[in-house]
Design an enzyme around this catalytic site. Structure first.
Site, PDB file in Angstrom:
ATOM      1  CE1 TYR A  36      -3.073  -2.992   0.506  1.00  0.00           C
ATOM      2  CE2 TYR A  36      -3.615  -2.172   2.681  1.00  0.00           C
ATOM      3  CZ  TYR A  36      -3.800  -3.095   1.677  1.00  0.00           C
ATOM      4  OH  TYR A  36      -4.718  -4.092   1.848  1.00  0.00           O
ATOM      5  CG  HIS A  94      -0.716  -8.780   0.576  1.00  0.00           C
ATOM      6  ND1 HIS A  94      -0.417  -7.443   0.621  1.00  0.00           N
ATOM      7  CD2 HIS A  94      -2.021  -8.837   0.218  1.00  0.00           C
ATOM      8  CE1 HIS A  94      -1.490  -6.729   0.290  1.00  0.00           C
ATOM      9  NE2 HIS A  94      -2.472  -7.564   0.033  1.00  0.00           N
TER      10      HIS A  94
END
Length: 254
Positions: A36, A94
């Protein structure tokens, strides 16, 4: 791992102010990720807030290009530095792709947990088969599994797995990127309760055992509304109507 009923997804948030506001309003679960690019933003908001660190659940994720053991150690240290924290409560794999190898990646996560660098090992975007392998390799229990989950994408088999094994399923994109406001069944339930479709979607997820939605929001009004949605009481008919939606739209396929 026990998680607050509604958390804050931070993907796309580039300033600390919305996260500071979220903490002021009562959010206690913050979710970020290396990919991010905003761990420092989350860390700055935590540092500015009066909320004690021990009252927060802070989660981040190791991206798919950094899942070799040495990279797990290095990038986790970098994440902690950006967050300004000595440890995180949840560290996720992730996605189980690219450099992911369960036989080497997961022991690296176990080692971080044993060292006290992370409190719980999380998985994200895993299939049932991936989860089965992970459970065989991990010494740590699965602390959480984070997946896309909203009225247009309902991973029931993954939810069953979470319930059977007693860990939370963390629901990202719970508003389907805003699409819930155009879903007939959700709109009908919203009109019945004089609520918004977004509130209905969050309430529907909160009403499911073992599910924790993490909607993203930036404005105070939306942050307040998302947190308040946990108290919206849907009846069995409402839940069946949304459960029965046949239209399927996955926003983030592998």
């Amino acid at each position: 791992m026990n998680l607050p009923a509604v958390g804050l997804g931070t993907m796309g948030i580039e300033e600390p102010a919305p996260i500071e506001t979220a903490l002021e309003l009562g959010y206690r679960h913050l979710d970020t990720a290396q990919i991010y690019g905003n761990e420092a933003v989350v860390g700055e908001a935590i540092a500015r807030s009066d909320v004690p660190r021990e009252a927060l659940t802070v989660a981040t994720k190791v991206w798919a290009d950094s899942l070799a053991p040495a990279d797990v150690r290095r990038t986790t240290a970098e994440s902690l530095d950006r967050l300004g924290l000595a440890s995180v409560d949840l560290l996720y794999v992730h996605r189980p792709i690219e450099t992911y190898d369960p036989e080497t990646t997961l022991p690296a996560f176990d080692a971080l947990r044993e060292a006290g660098t992370v409190r719980g090992v999380g998985l994200s975007n895993f299939t049932l088969a991936d989860l089965g392998t992970a459970r065989e390799v991990l010494d740590a229990p699965i602390a959480a599994h984070q997946v896309e989950f909203h009225p247009l994408f309902q991973p029931d088999a993954l939810l069953d797995h979470a319930r059977e094994r007693g860990y939370p399923l963390v629901a990202y994109s719970p508003l389907a990127g805003g699409r819930v406001r155009d879903v007939e069944e959700v709109v009908a339930v919203a009109e019945k309760h004089d609520a918004t479709p977004e509130a209905v979607s969050i309430a529907w997820l909160c009403g499911k055992e073992n599910v924790v939605p993490i909607p993203k929001a930036s404005s105070r009004a939306h942050l307040e509304a998302n947190l308040a949605a946990r108290d919206l009481d849907l009846d069995d008919e409402d839940v069946r109507a949304i459960d029965g939606i046949e239209r399927t739209e996955e926003l983030f396929p592998e």
